[in-house]
Design an enzyme around this catalytic site. Sequence first.
Site, PDB file in Angstrom:
ATOM      1  N   SER A 116       0.827  -1.200   0.000  1.00  0.00           N
ATOM      2  CA  SER A 116       0.000   0.000   0.000  1.00  0.00           C
ATOM      3  C   SER A 116       0.870   1.262   0.000  1.00  0.00           C
ATOM      4  CB  SER A 116      -0.967  -0.040   1.185  1.00  0.00           C
ATOM      5  OG  SER A 116      -1.969   0.931   1.070  1.00  0.00           O
ATOM      6  N   HIS A 167      -7.626  -5.249  -0.325  1.00  0.00           N
ATOM      7  CA  HIS A 167      -6.397  -4.460  -0.398  1.00  0.00           C
ATOM      8  C   HIS A 167      -5.212  -5.115   0.319  1.00  0.00           C
ATOM      9  CE1 HIS A 167      -4.281  -0.780  -1.268  1.00  0.00           C
ATOM     10  NE2 HIS A 167      -4.047  -0.515   0.004  1.00  0.00           N
ATOM     11  N   ASP A 216     -10.165  -4.358  -5.839  1.00  0.00           N
ATOM     12  CA  ASP A 216      -9.590  -3.613  -4.711  1.00  0.00           C
ATOM     13  C   ASP A 216     -10.222  -2.226  -4.700  1.00  0.00           C
ATOM     14  OD1 ASP A 216      -8.054  -2.251  -2.844  1.00  0.00           O
ATOM     15  OD2 ASP A 216      -6.125  -2.869  -3.672  1.00  0.00           O
TER      16      ASP A 216
END
Length: 267
Positions: free
Chosen positions: A95, A245, A217
């Site tokens: 991320s 995610h 996602d």
Amino acid sequence: MDIRRRNNIQITGRPDGPTVVLAHGFGCDQNMWRLTVPALAEHYRVVLFDYVGSGGSDLSAWEETRYSVLSGYAQDVVDVCEELDLRHAVFVGHSVSAMAGVLAAHAAPERIGALVMVAPSPCYIDSDGYRGGFSAEDIDELLASLESNYLGWSATMAPVIMGNPERPELGEELTNSFCATDPDIARVFARTTFLTDSRDDLKTVTAPTLVLECAQDVIAPREVGAYVHAAIPGSTLVTLPATGHCPQLSAPEATNTAILDFLRSLR
């Protein structure tokens, strides 16, 4: 400063193997990689750490000024690499950590020799010709909700971020991780995560790069993965058969296979 204690550095795997550094995202800590570590440890030296303000890090070292910009987290990465005197390590960032890794690799190219970007997003806000997944109003509402009631926000948003509603234990784990983070620190990290535009930084990447996106996602839609891939010459894009995610938890076998295939290609 004792960087090992400050960032809760943990080392496992083969001492003589190539080094892989695993970096967590917002609201998480190194425990997010527990299903990936065993797959890597057989052949690689695996380094885990927590950003200051997260997990088992030294919270007394947290400074709002430093960690209100992404470069502060990138400096944590560089500090860890320098403390361990790493050379040409593979940095795996989940991320927002994927973009922290981009900054770290640019600042210390001798330390980081390759990048794995897991569900990356250089910018979460839509603009002309770019889809980040959220409008500016969406992000404003998200941050306002987080800042007014962080625990309530965590309970609502963590399952959405994780996806896989048929596996509620995953959402519960992410909720617990979010709730374990100091709310004041989380507010700063959230603003850094969701308001930073790092698209121009992608142009600085020269290291071999693997971009891992999920098939579904809500935080980093596939248009983002395609954008990151196109912006980094020579990068490899793999779409994981995963929802949510956090594929290292929801689809660990596919995630680990993709990472290991990339690591082998570097030899």
